[in-house]
Enzyme design. Structure first.
Site: not given
Ligand code: AGP
Length: 585
Positions: A2, A26, A69, A95-96, A464, A468, A471, A487, A580
């Site tokens: 949010c 966000r 959100w 937010n929370g 990683e 990417k 996602e 394996h 985000k």
């Molecule tokens: C990665 O591309 C994502 N945005 C997600 O995995 C992110 O790395 C994860 O939510 C951790 O976020 P942070 O680094 O703000 O703690």
């Protein structure tokens, strides 16, 4: 997650609406605004994305607004914020998560309070009303009383029809105050008000701000007394928070990496020395994070094992409490997080603090929740990362981890030079790799699954890379240690199955033997290495930079992920289902 915004000043409704747009990265599925005209609060809420312009007119100098959100309750107008009290006099945005909202809601219902939403947040303005009515408290005192009853995280803004101001409070969710000329801003993040002011005050947890009559006061809710807060000047300019001349924030932030890697190198000497002291004193170092930040943590563990004798292990923050018998006062936790608001990470850090562990955070957002929990904060200096995907924050985290490991090893200047050279090389690599990535994305766009393999620090790099791709293109991808394929996963390989092979001088011999294994079963191999090989169907050259190879080899895959998204017609900056900053567990 949010986004919240509150504005006290002229034309507050339009400014609040425009500020919401700066927070839309966000992630959200509904939005709303409340404005006070004379002594009446009017709400406007909608599901879906923010329209071009505010669909209603408010002539008001007090407005609060919110992008939601969904966590508790489906995506409906009733569940959208702002929420208003039963007597329609108090509005709030939150937010929370309020973990004890059911019992609060039940006790208010017994007092004949009516609720219209499924959300946890709606109890907040009603609790304030309760204390104003039944305990005859004034608005500010009633807010403080209500906050004392909440369990869970909040960044919350309040307005009252008879109060010409805004009350803001923070505990565990992001909230920053902007100090303008005859106007005040409260927001989840700096880009919301950066076009109006660069003066910011960062609230700590359990602090409250009251802005009214052109003044702002701050209170410590734990000590129950007024406090002074330092006003900081935000170094980010608006351009950094905007897309500039890039099509998307994702490609902009990929291109920013040569600069942000150098900025990550700019760590104050005394902070590095303090970090080294904590590392050397610790019996065990745990590197923790979520998502990309976990992948960076795991890469960092390889850096420490390569350069030092430090016992450093990486662990998923969301699983960290499983180590309850291994964490103690001799443990050092290095917490990696771009946002500084990831709930799983904050929980892990609070857990470690209960065990008397020391905490170093590597974090991008100044004043974020994690910075208030840490013994030492190493700032990533990457500027706002707007794209939901972490790209520049990954390379900034790796840079600082490499800097720490090299400092322990007494190799700071040698490694710093390598990193600088790598950063300068990335400037020339990106446009070349971009053309290759665009072409390969066209070939892979219909793939059902993609494997990525690497060895040593290229193993977390493979993870990683896969993250990417998943996602942003929604193509299933998995990152494996090269040695692991035989394996089991090699059963997946069939004609034209795409496998990205990450290798370098240090890992090439064994990685190419894995490439042979999959090639003989028909795999289509995209090689990312410093020298080509006949096993590769496609090849992107990257130069060797010793310890800093990981910083370089991730670039082509970030670009490939971006172009896969474009090939499939997806929006790279706001992938479906993602936010985000994941401030829920
Ligand atoms: C990665 O591309 C994502 N945005 C997600 O995995 C992110 O790395 C994860 O939510 C951790 O976020 P942070 O680094 O703000 O703690």
């Amino acid at each position: 997650m949010c986004g919240i915004i509150g504005i006290l000043g002229e034309n507050s409704a339009v400014k609040a609406f425009n500020a919401l747009k700066k927070l839309d990265y966000r992630g959200y599925d509904s939005w709303g605004i409340a404005s006070k005209e004379k002594n009446e609060i009017t709400l406007f809420k909608q599901t879906g994305k923010l329209p071009e312009i505010l669909p209603v007119k408010f002539n008001s100098n007090v407005s609060i607004a919110h992008t939601r959100w969904a966590t508790h309750g489906s995506v409906t107008e009733f569940n959208a914020h702002p929420h208003i009290s039963s007597n329609k006099k108090i509005a709030a945005v939150h937010n929370g998560i309020i973990e004890n909202f059911e019992e609060l809601k039940e006790s208010l219902k017994e007092q004949n309070y009516e609720f219209y939403s499924e959300t946890d947040s709606e109890v907040i303005p009603n609790l304030v009303q309760f204390y104003m009515e039944f305990e005859k408290k004034d608005f500010i005192t009633a807010v403080i009383r209500a906050l004392s009853k909440l369990e869970g995280n909040y960044a919350v803004l309040f307005m009252h029809e008879d109060f010409n101001g805004i009350i803001a409070a923070k505990n565990g969710s992001p909230l920053v105050c902007g100090i303008g000329e005859n106007e005040f801003f409260f927001a989840s993040d700096v880009p919301a008000f950066l076009s109006h002011t660069k003066k910011a005050v960062y609230l700590n947890d359990l602090e409250l701000a009251v802005a009214s009559n052109n003044k702002i006061h701050f209170f410590d809710l734990k000590k129950n007394k007024e406090i002074q807060k330092e006003t900081k000047i935000i170094e980010w300019n608006l351009e950094q928070a905007e897309k500039g001349n890039y099509a998307h924030f994702m490609i902009k932030e990929i291109y920013e990496q040569p600069e942000t890697i150098k900025l990550a190198l700019e760590q104050p000497k005394e902070k590095i020395n303090e970090a080294i002291e904590l590392i050397n004193k610790a019996e065990t170092v745990f590197l923790i994070g979520c998502g990309t930040s976990f992948n960076a943590s795991l890469t960092g563990a390889y850096f420490f094992s390569e350069l030092t004798k430090i016992k450093a292990f990486a662990f998923n923050a969301s699983e960290f409490s499983a180590l309850k018998n291994s964490i103690n006062e001799k443990s050092l936790i290095i917490a990696l997080t771009q946002s500084g608001e990831t709930a799983d990470l904050i929980d892990a850090v609070k857990f470690a603090k209960e065990k008397k562990s020391k905490i170093i955070s590597i974090v991008n957002v100044m004043g974020s929740s994690i910075t208030q929990l840490s013994d030492l904060n190493l700032m990533m200096n990457a500027g706002p990362e707007i794209c939901v995907l972490s790209t520049k924050s990954f390379s900034s985290q790796l840079t600082i981890l490499l800097l720490l490991a090299s400092a322990v090893a007494g190799k700071t200047s040698e490694v710093k030079k390598i990193i600088l050279n790598a950063a300068n090389y990335i400037t020339e690599l990106i446009p070349i790799a971009e053309k290759k990535a665009e072409k390969i994305a066209e070939e892979l766009k219909n793939a059902e699954s993609i494997l990525v393999i690497g060895r040593k620090e290229f193993y977390p790099l493979a993870m990683e890379s896969a993250l990417k791709i998943k996602e942003v293109s929604y193509i299933h991808a998995e990152g494996y240690a090269g040695g692991e394929l035989k394996h089991g996963p090699i059963a997946l390989i069939e004609k034209d199955f795409p496998v990205i092979v990450l290798s370098s001088e240090k890992t090439r011999v064994n990685t190419l033997s894995n490439a042979h294994e999959i090639k003989s079963r028909g795999a289509k191999i995209i090689g990312i290495d410093s020298i080509e090989n006949k096993l590769f169907n496609e090849f992107i050259e990257v130069k060797e930079f010793s310890y800093a190879n990981a910083l370089v080899s991730i670039i082509p895959v970030q670009l490939l992920a971006y172009y896969l998204a474009l090939e499939k017609g997806f929006e790279p900056d706001k992938p479906r289902n993602l936010a985000k900053s994941v401030t829920v567990r």
